[in-house]
Design a protein around this motif. Sequence first.
Motif, PDB file in Angstrom:
ATOM      1  N   LEU A 134       0.818  -1.221   0.000  1.00 39.74           N
ATOM      2  CA  LEU A 134       0.000   0.000   0.000  1.00 39.74           C
ATOM      3  C   LEU A 134       0.844   1.259   0.000  1.00 39.74           C
ATOM      4  O   LEU A 134       0.557   2.210  -0.735  1.00 39.74           O
ATOM      5  N   HIS A 135       1.907   1.293   0.799  1.00 43.06           N
ATOM      6  CA  HIS A 135       2.645   2.550   0.917  1.00 43.06           C
ATOM      7  C   HIS A 135       3.499   2.867  -0.312  1.00 43.06           C
ATOM      8  O   HIS A 135       4.074   3.953  -0.402  1.00 43.06           O
ATOM      9  N   HIS A 136       3.599   1.963  -1.263  1.00 40.79           N
ATOM     10  CA  HIS A 136       4.314   2.247  -2.500  1.00 40.79           C
ATOM     11  C   HIS A 136       3.374   2.622  -3.646  1.00 40.79           C
ATOM     12  O   HIS A 136       3.821   2.775  -4.790  1.00 40.79           O
ATOM     13  N   LEU A 137       2.094   2.784  -3.361  1.00 36.38           N
ATOM     14  CA  LEU A 137       1.135   3.169  -4.385  1.00 36.38           C
ATOM     15  C   LEU A 137       0.907   4.676  -4.354  1.00 36.38           C
ATOM     16  O   LEU A 137       0.780   5.267  -3.282  1.00 36.38           O
ATOM     17  N   PRO A 138       0.817   5.322  -5.523  1.00 36.49           N
ATOM     18  CA  PRO A 138       0.426   6.734  -5.530  1.00 36.49           C
ATOM     19  C   PRO A 138      -1.008   6.868  -5.032  1.00 36.49           C
ATOM     20  O   PRO A 138      -1.782   5.907  -5.079  1.00 36.49           O
ATOM     21  N   PRO A 139      -1.375   8.049  -4.541  1.00 34.61           N
ATOM     22  CA  PRO A 139      -2.686   8.194  -3.893  1.00 34.61           C
ATOM     23  C   PRO A 139      -3.871   7.715  -4.721  1.00 34.61           C
ATOM     24  O   PRO A 139      -4.807   7.111  -4.177  1.00 34.61           O
ATOM     25  N   HIS A 140      -3.875   7.971  -6.035  1.00 29.45           N
ATOM     26  CA  HIS A 140      -5.043   7.586  -6.833  1.00 29.45           C
ATOM     27  C   HIS A 140      -5.208   6.073  -6.922  1.00 29.45           C
ATOM     28  O   HIS A 140      -6.310   5.587  -7.206  1.00 29.45           O
ATOM     29  N   ARG A 141      -4.144   5.320  -6.681  1.00 27.82           N
ATOM     30  CA  ARG A 141      -4.250   3.869  -6.761  1.00 27.82           C
ATOM     31  C   ARG A 141      -4.873   3.240  -5.513  1.00 27.82           C
ATOM     32  O   ARG A 141      -5.093   2.022  -5.466  1.00 27.82           O
ATOM     33  N   ARG A 142      -5.187   4.056  -4.518  1.00 25.26           N
ATOM     34  CA  ARG A 142      -5.996   3.536  -3.403  1.00 25.26           C
ATOM     35  C   ARG A 142      -7.358   3.080  -3.914  1.00 25.26           C
ATOM     36  O   ARG A 142      -7.965   2.151  -3.361  1.00 25.26           O
ATOM     37  N   VAL A 143      -7.849   3.749  -4.964  1.00 29.69           N
ATOM     38  CA  VAL A 143      -9.115   3.351  -5.573  1.00 29.69           C
ATOM     39  C   VAL A 143      -8.997   1.937  -6.133  1.00 29.69           C
ATOM     40  O   VAL A 143      -9.874   1.088  -5.939  1.00 29.69           O
ATOM     41  N   SER A 144      -7.899   1.663  -6.827  1.00 30.94           N
ATOM     42  CA  SER A 144      -7.668   0.330  -7.385  1.00 30.94           C
ATOM     43  C   SER A 144      -7.516  -0.713  -6.278  1.00 30.94           C
ATOM     44  O   SER A 144      -7.998  -1.850  -6.395  1.00 30.94           O
ATOM     45  N   TYR A 145      -6.850  -0.315  -5.213  1.00 26.07           N
ATOM     46  CA  TYR A 145      -6.634  -1.217  -4.067  1.00 26.07           C
ATOM     47  C   TYR A 145      -7.972  -1.599  -3.442  1.00 26.07           C
ATOM     48  O   TYR A 145      -8.238  -2.771  -3.169  1.00 26.07           O
ATOM     49  N   ARG A 146      -8.823  -0.593  -3.228  1.00 27.31           N
ATOM     50  CA  ARG A 146     -10.140  -0.866  -2.636  1.00 27.31           C
ATOM     51  C   ARG A 146     -11.000  -1.704  -3.577  1.00 27.31           C
ATOM     52  O   ARG A 146     -11.743  -2.582  -3.136  1.00 27.31           O
ATOM     53  N   ASP A 147     -10.909  -1.428  -4.872  1.00 25.63           N
ATOM     54  CA  ASP A 147     -11.666  -2.217  -5.839  1.00 25.63           C
ATOM     55  C   ASP A 147     -11.216  -3.671  -5.812  1.00 25.63           C
ATOM     56  O   ASP A 147     -12.042  -4.593  -5.885  1.00 25.63           O
ATOM     57  N   LEU A 148      -9.900  -3.888  -5.697  1.00 26.31           N
ATOM     58  CA  LEU A 148      -9.395  -5.259  -5.602  1.00 26.31           C
ATOM     59  C   LEU A 148      -9.954  -5.954  -4.371  1.00 26.31           C
ATOM     60  O   LEU A 148     -10.405  -7.105  -4.435  1.00 26.31           O
ATOM     61  N   LEU A 149      -9.939  -5.263  -3.229  1.00 23.85           N
ATOM     62  CA  LEU A 149     -10.482  -5.871  -2.009  1.00 23.85           C
ATOM     63  C   LEU A 149     -11.952  -6.228  -2.176  1.00 23.85           C
ATOM     64  O   LEU A 149     -12.408  -7.291  -1.732  1.00 23.85           O
ATOM     65  N   ASP A 150     -12.711  -5.336  -2.795  1.00 23.84           N
ATOM     66  CA  ASP A 150     -14.133  -5.607  -3.008  1.00 23.84           C
ATOM     67  C   ASP A 150     -14.334  -6.882  -3.805  1.00 23.84           C
ATOM     68  O   ASP A 150     -15.309  -7.617  -3.593  1.00 23.84           O
ATOM     69  N   ARG A 151     -13.414  -7.158  -4.720  1.00 27.93           N
ATOM     70  CA  ARG A 151     -13.552  -8.327  -5.596  1.00 27.93           C
ATOM     71  C   ARG A 151     -13.018  -9.611  -4.981  1.00 27.93           C
ATOM     72  O   ARG A 151     -13.557 -10.691  -5.252  1.00 27.93           O
ATOM     73  N   VAL A 152     -11.951  -9.526  -4.172  1.00 25.04           N
ATOM     74  CA  VAL A 152     -11.284 -10.767  -3.757  1.00 25.04           C
ATOM     75  C   VAL A 152     -11.467 -11.117  -2.280  1.00 25.04           C
ATOM     76  O   VAL A 152     -11.282 -12.284  -1.907  1.00 25.04           O
ATOM     77  N   LEU A 153     -11.817 -10.154  -1.427  1.00 20.28           N
ATOM     78  CA  LEU A 153     -11.938 -10.454   0.000  1.00 20.28           C
ATOM     79  C   LEU A 153     -13.329 -11.010   0.279  1.00 20.28           C
ATOM     80  O   LEU A 153     -14.342 -10.344   0.052  1.00 20.28           O
ATOM     81  N   ALA A 154     -13.373 -12.225   0.779  1.00 18.71           N
ATOM     82  CA  ALA A 154     -14.647 -12.892   1.040  1.00 18.71           C
ATOM     83  C   ALA A 154     -15.380 -12.223   2.200  1.00 18.71           C
ATOM     84  O   ALA A 154     -14.744 -11.669   3.112  1.00 18.71           O
ATOM     85  N   PRO A 155     -16.706 -12.244   2.190  1.00 20.26           N
ATOM     86  CA  PRO A 155     -17.442 -11.765   3.367  1.00 20.26           C
ATOM     87  C   PRO A 155     -16.966 -12.492   4.625  1.00 20.26           C
ATOM     88  O   PRO A 155     -16.801 -13.718   4.631  1.00 20.26           O
ATOM     89  N   GLY A 156     -16.692 -11.715   5.668  1.00 20.12           N
ATOM     90  CA  GLY A 156     -16.139 -12.283   6.893  1.00 20.12           C
ATOM     91  C   GLY A 156     -14.638 -12.455   6.856  1.00 20.12           C
ATOM     92  O   GLY A 156     -14.030 -12.843   7.858  1.00 20.12           O
ATOM     93  N   GLY A 157     -14.020 -12.153   5.693  1.00 17.99           N
ATOM     94  CA  GLY A 157     -12.574 -12.296   5.559  1.00 17.99           C
ATOM     95  C   GLY A 157     -11.828 -11.121   6.150  1.00 17.99           C
ATOM     96  O   GLY A 157     -12.404 -10.079   6.475  1.00 17.99           O
ATOM     97  N   HIS A 158     -10.506 -11.274   6.269  1.00 21.86           N
ATOM     98  CA  HIS A 158      -9.666 -10.266   6.921  1.00 21.86           C
ATOM     99  C   HIS A 158      -8.666  -9.652   5.943  1.00 21.86           C
ATOM    100  O   HIS A 158      -8.125 -10.343   5.074  1.00 21.86           O
ATOM    101  N   LEU A 159      -8.429  -8.363   6.123  1.00 21.09           N
ATOM    102  CA  LEU A 159      -7.315  -7.657   5.507  1.00 21.09           C
ATOM    103  C   LEU A 159      -6.304  -7.368   6.601  1.00 21.09           C
ATOM    104  O   LEU A 159      -6.640  -6.753   7.618  1.00 21.09           O
TER     105      LEU A 159
END
Length: 236
Positions: A134-159
Motif C-alpha cells: 500500500l505505501h508504495h502506491l500513488p494516492p489515486h491507486r488507493r481506488v484500485s486497491y479498494r476495488d481489488l479488495l471488493d472483488r477478492v476479499l470474502a465476506p467475513g474475511g480479513h485484511l
Amino acid sequence: MDDVLGLLDRLFASDADQWTRDASTWWDRFYADRSKPVPFFVTKPDESLVSYLERGLLAPGRALDLGCGQGRNAIHLASLGFEVDAVDLSPVAVAWGEERAREVGADVRFHCGDAFTAGSALGRYDLVYDSGCLHHLPPHRRVSYRDLLDRVLAPGGHLALTCFAAGGVGSELPDEEFYREGRLHGGLAYTPGALRWIFSDLTEIEVRHMEEQPAGGPVFGVPFLLAALFRRPAGD
C-alpha cells in the motif's frame, strides 16, 4: 476510469522510484542483490502476522499475499495450513520466493504480475495480506486497491497489512504534492486515522505500530511500520 488512472500513473513515469510504467524493472534491480542490508530481506514472518495467528484472530483458509517479495509471509502462512497465492510484479522476487518455498517444502502458488489484475482472477480469499504494498502506491491507486479488495476479499474475511507509519521513514507530504513533484519519495506514510478512513467500511480489529524485534529473533518487526487488521462484515 482506467484511462484516468493511467494518465495519473504517467505523472510518475520519470520518477526514479517504485512507481513507473515499468515498475517490475525497478523492483528486479532492488531484489537482484540479496546481500543488501534491507530489513525485510530475511526469512522471518512479520511479528504482527504471527501475533494475529497465535491469538486466534486468523484461522487457516485461502490467503492472498499482495506484493509478496521473496515470500517470507506466504511461506509462513502455508506452513500453518493456509492455501496461499502470492503475487509480485518482480520476476526476480518471485523466483527467489519459489526457491525458498522449495527449500522448506512450502506449498505456495507464486504469480508474477500486477496484483490489481492477477489477484481478481484467482477467486475469493479469507485473508488478504499486504506487507508493504500500500505505501508504495500513488494516492489515486488507493481506488484500485479498494476495488481489488471488493472483488477478492470474502465476506467475513480479513485484511492484514503493514505500511510506513507517520513520523518514521515514509513521506508525509499532502497527496497533491506527489503529483506536483512526480515523485513518491520512497513511499507514503500513514497515520492510524488515515488507515481507518481508507478502510472505513471494514471492521477494525487492531491498528498499532509493529513491535521492534531483536536481530536474532524468530520474527520480523520494526517500529517505523504500522500493522493493521480489518475484517469485512460477514453479510457484505
